[in-house]
Design a protein around this motif. Structure first.
Motif, short mmCIF file in Angstrom:
data_model
loop_
_atom_site.label_atom_id
_atom_site.label_comp_id
_atom_site.label_asym_id
_atom_site.label_seq_id
_atom_site.Cartn_x
_atom_site.Cartn_y
_atom_site.Cartn_z
N ASN A 239 1.17 -1.59 -0.07
CA ASN A 239 -0.06 0.03 -0.04
C ASN A 239 1.02 1.22 -0.01
OD1 ASN A 239 -2.07 -1.44 0.24
ND2 ASN A 239 -1.60 -1.25 1.93
N LYS A 240 0.24 2.21 0.26
CA LYS A 240 1.58 3.58 -0.23
C LYS A 240 1.88 3.95 1.06
CE LYS A 240 0.88 8.89 -0.86
NZ LYS A 240 0.34 10.02 -1.75
N GLY A 241 3.21 4.00 1.33
CA GLY A 241 3.89 4.57 2.42
C GLY A 241 4.56 3.20 2.74
N ASP A 242 4.00 2.11 1.96
CA ASP A 242 4.65 0.39 2.49
C ASP A 242 6.26 0.33 2.05
OD1 ASP A 242 2.77 0.00 4.21
OD2 ASP A 242 1.82 -1.55 3.06
N ILE A 243 6.86 -0.05 2.71
CA ILE A 243 8.38 -0.64 1.73
C ILE A 243 8.12 -1.89 1.98
CG2 ILE A 243 11.12 -0.44 1.39
CD1 ILE A 243 10.26 2.34 2.66
N VAL A 244 8.98 -3.19 0.92
CA VAL A 244 9.74 -4.25 1.07
C VAL A 244 10.66 -4.18 0.29
CG1 VAL A 244 7.07 -5.32 0.99
CG2 VAL A 244 8.28 -4.80 -0.81
N TRP A 245 11.52 -5.18 0.84
CA TRP A 245 12.40 -5.94 -0.59
C TRP A 245 12.94 -6.96 -0.68
CZ3 TRP A 245 16.95 -3.61 3.69
CH2 TRP A 245 16.66 -2.09 3.84
N THR A 246 13.55 -6.88 -2.31
CA THR A 246 12.96 -8.30 -2.65
C THR A 246 15.05 -8.62 -3.00
OG1 THR A 246 13.12 -7.41 -4.87
CG2 THR A 246 10.68 -8.21 -3.50
N VAL A 247 14.90 -9.98 -2.45
CA VAL A 247 16.06 -10.66 -3.16
C VAL A 247 16.06 -11.52 -4.09
CG1 VAL A 247 18.56 -10.50 -2.69
CG2 VAL A 247 16.90 -9.49 -0.64
N SER A 248 17.40 -11.82 -4.83
CA SER A 248 17.05 -13.05 -6.10
C SER A 248 17.79 -13.99 -5.47
CB SER A 248 17.98 -12.72 -7.08
OG SER A 248 19.40 -12.33 -7.21
N PRO A 249 17.16 -15.51 -5.49
CA PRO A 249 18.30 -16.75 -4.52
C PRO A 249 20.08 -16.53 -4.79
CG PRO A 249 16.31 -17.15 -5.94
CD PRO A 249 16.55 -16.00 -6.17
N TYR A 250 20.28 -15.58 -6.51
CA TYR A 250 22.02 -15.51 -5.94
C TYR A 250 22.59 -14.32 -5.18
CZ TYR A 250 26.12 -13.59 -8.21
OH TYR A 250 27.45 -12.97 -8.08
N GLY A 251 21.77 -13.05 -5.14
CA GLY A 251 21.81 -12.70 -4.43
C GLY A 251 22.00 -12.13 -2.66
N VAL A 252 20.68 -13.50 -2.69
CA VAL A 252 21.11 -14.09 -1.61
C VAL A 252 22.33 -15.04 -0.79
CG1 VAL A 252 19.99 -15.58 0.76
CG2 VAL A 252 18.21 -14.44 -1.20
N CYS A 253 22.34 -16.12 -1.96
CA CYS A 253 24.60 -16.76 -1.56
C CYS A 253 25.35 -15.45 -1.60
CB CYS A 253 24.26 -17.61 -2.34
SG CYS A 253 22.98 -18.58 -3.33
N GLN A 254 24.92 -14.34 -2.50
CA GLN A 254 26.55 -13.50 -2.67
C GLN A 254 26.35 -12.87 -1.40
OE1 GLN A 254 26.75 -9.83 -5.39
NE2 GLN A 254 28.68 -10.46 -6.38
N ILE A 255 25.24 -12.26 -0.34
CA ILE A 255 25.91 -11.97 0.52
C ILE A 255 26.08 -12.70 1.59
CG2 ILE A 255 24.30 -10.91 2.36
CD1 ILE A 255 22.45 -9.92 0.37
N GLY A 256 25.55 -14.05 1.83
CA GLY A 256 26.22 -15.32 2.49
C GLY A 256 27.85 -15.42 2.65
N LYS A 257 27.76 -15.60 0.75
CA LYS A 257 29.26 -15.50 0.98
C LYS A 257 30.34 -14.30 1.11
CE LYS A 257 30.33 -17.30 -2.93
NZ LYS A 257 30.10 -18.46 -4.21
N LEU A 258 29.85 -12.55 0.92
CA LEU A 258 31.02 -12.00 1.67
C LEU A 258 30.74 -12.31 2.98
CD1 LEU A 258 32.16 -9.09 1.76
CD2 LEU A 258 29.19 -8.42 2.23
N PHE A 259 30.07 -12.73 3.72
CA PHE A 259 30.19 -12.52 5.23
C PHE A 259 30.79 -14.17 6.03
CE2 PHE A 259 27.02 -9.20 4.89
CZ PHE A 259 27.68 -8.42 6.09
N LEU A 260 30.88 -14.88 5.14
CA LEU A 260 31.66 -15.73 5.31
C LEU A 260 33.18 -15.64 4.40
CD1 LEU A 260 28.83 -19.23 4.65
CD2 LEU A 260 29.50 -17.96 6.90
N GLU A 261 33.62 -15.99 3.38
CA GLU A 261 34.55 -16.29 3.06
C GLU A 261 35.61 -14.46 2.66
OE1 GLU A 261 34.66 -17.24 -0.71
OE2 GLU A 261 33.36 -19.17 -0.13
N GLY A 262 34.65 -13.10 3.47
CA GLY A 262 35.30 -11.71 3.48
C GLY A 262 35.78 -11.17 1.96
#
Length: 454
Positions: A239-262
């Protein structure tokens, strides 16, 4: 509470040229490029490197002056060989000649246990400076998320119903730990739920099995059932004023790899698809790869169109163009620059069409795969109110009237008719079936920008 949603509206575009389940042995790309045009909402890109500079994977190369905390980084190490600009010095792409062996910038590493104690501020700080933050897309508007915002929920579509879409069980093979780590990091960014939406009709890839910290929902039905916008509409509408975020499965893996492997690891497996490709399959490369090695020597004919992405929402590129930041496939189909007498009205047994009067076999033989080209079989004309959009868009929205409201710049009507729930990929199927041949994705983006910048 998990939901199972069965969708009846939509249309599956079945094409010849689906990727074979094999890893192809192409020559690796020599050059890579980051294109500001890949990021809707990026207003004033500022380049932070010069031609001749050397960079590592993860080195910042530009940022948006309107949101300077978020860095856009090099996907590979090498030399900046060209900063290409167009009219009025508009930045078009930053091109990198890659090293034979990729070297990486170093970021903080976390183990599974230390991820649990990670603060929201530390998570955002590492993500914005390392280059993974642009994987997070904000709805409404479909733009790179603002790290200063807090979404009411995060949505991940774990299946793709677009034409010739890649198989996640291949492109994300062996990424289970990275995916879980990515979910753990994303959970720091919202007090709401993380929705993982699966295909109710197919086998679930192992990367999505036994994931903790998510609410699993299942969807079935024809395209666009795999679009995250459709899924949001049925789970928690915007609805007006709402904010949601979306992430692709590849994006989730890339985020995880950043934190696990630096490190910022932009490697990815893309699908090589299309009826005019001699060899289809999967190929390991990096974000922004040049398409030349995938195209040269892999064509059934020369009069073709190369698409970065799928045929509905992808970008036309040259044979030596560059894959988009979010592209997970390359599609090669015949070019359709020819005229056909009465092509818009002649019934055919060889054409794929949603309209029964034209594409007879589309309904008599629903399993048939088609070779399609880029010809629209007609010219753009005024909107014809046929009700066809409502048959393929499984959302409680009146698309025809929304598009007319955008064209007339009626802000109140745009909001009331549901523009906050849509981005281009959601109306791409409407554009495909549109008898008036209008560029509906462009019209929608114009409406979104009117609201954003008014």
């Amino acid at each position: 509470m998990s939901k199972t949603v069965k969708l009846k509206k939509g249309f599956d575009i079945k094409l010849v040229g689906k990727a074979e389940k094999q890893i192809l042995d192409f020559q690796p790309a020599k050059t890579f490029a980051i294109k500001p045009t890949d990021f809707p909402g990026l207003q004033r890109p500022k380049v932070t490197v010069n031609e001749g500079d050397t960079v590592k994977a993860g080195t910042p190369i530009m940022f948006d002056k309107a949101m300077d905390r978020v860095q856009y980084v090099a996907p590979v190490s090498g030399e900046i060989v060209e900063i290409k600009r167009g009219d009025k010095r508009k930045l078009l792409e930053i091109k990198i000649l890659a090293d034979s062996k990729i070297s990486y910038e170093s970021f903080d590493k976390y183990s599974g246990s230390t991820l649990q104690s990670l603060s929201k501020e530390d998570a955002i700080g590492q993500m914005t400076k390392s280059g993974v933050w642009p994987q997070i897309i904000q709805r409404p508007f479909g733009i790179v998320a603002n790290p200063e915002d807090t979404p009411k929920a995060i949505f991940i579509s774990a299946f793709d119903t677009n034409p010739l879409a890649p198989d996640y069980s291949i492109t994300l093979q062996g990424e289970e730990n990275n995916f879980q780590a990515g979910i753990d990091v994303l959970s720091k960014l919202t007090s709401g739920k993380i929705h993982l939406n699966l295909n109710a009709e197919g086998e679930t890839p192992s990367v999505f099995s036994n994931i903790k910290g998510v609410e699993v929902n299942k969807f079935s039905g024809p395209h666009p059932a795999g679009n995250v916008g459709v899924q949001i509409h049925h789970l928690d509408p915007i609805n007006k004023g709402d904010i949601v975020w979306t992430v692709s499965p590849y994006g989730v893996c890339q985020i995880g790899k950043l934190f696990l492997e630096g490190k910022y690891d932009a490697s990815k497996i893309i699908a090589v698809t299309g009826s005019e490709a001699t060899k289809t399959g999967y190929f390991k490369t990096y974000v922004g790869a040049c398409a030349d090695t995938l195209v040269e020597g892999n064509l059934k004919q020369n009069h073709i169109r190369v698409v970065s992405g799928n045929v509905l929402t992808g970008e036309k590129i040259s044979k030596n163009g560059y894959l988009g930041f979010y592209a997970n496939q390359i599609t090669i189909i015949p070019e359709g620059d020819y005229e056909e007498f009465l092509g818009w009205i002649k019934p055919s047994t060889t054409k794929l069409s949603f309209h029964k009067a034209i594409g007879l076999l589309s309904f008599l033989n629903k399993g048939k795969e088609y070779v399609v080209d880029t010809n629209t079989h007609g010219e753009e004309r005024p909107f014809v109110v046929t009700g066809v959009f409502e048959k393929v868009l499984p959302m409680d929205i009146l698309p025809t009237y929304l598009f007319k409201a955008i064209i007339s710049e009626d802000f109140d009507e745009m909001e009331e008719l549901g523009i906050y729930e849509l981005i281009e990929e959601d109306v791409a199927i409407c554009e495909f079936v549109d008898p008036s041949k209008n560029e509906l994705q462009g019209i929608l983006r114009n409406g979104i920008e009117l609201l954003m910048y008014s």
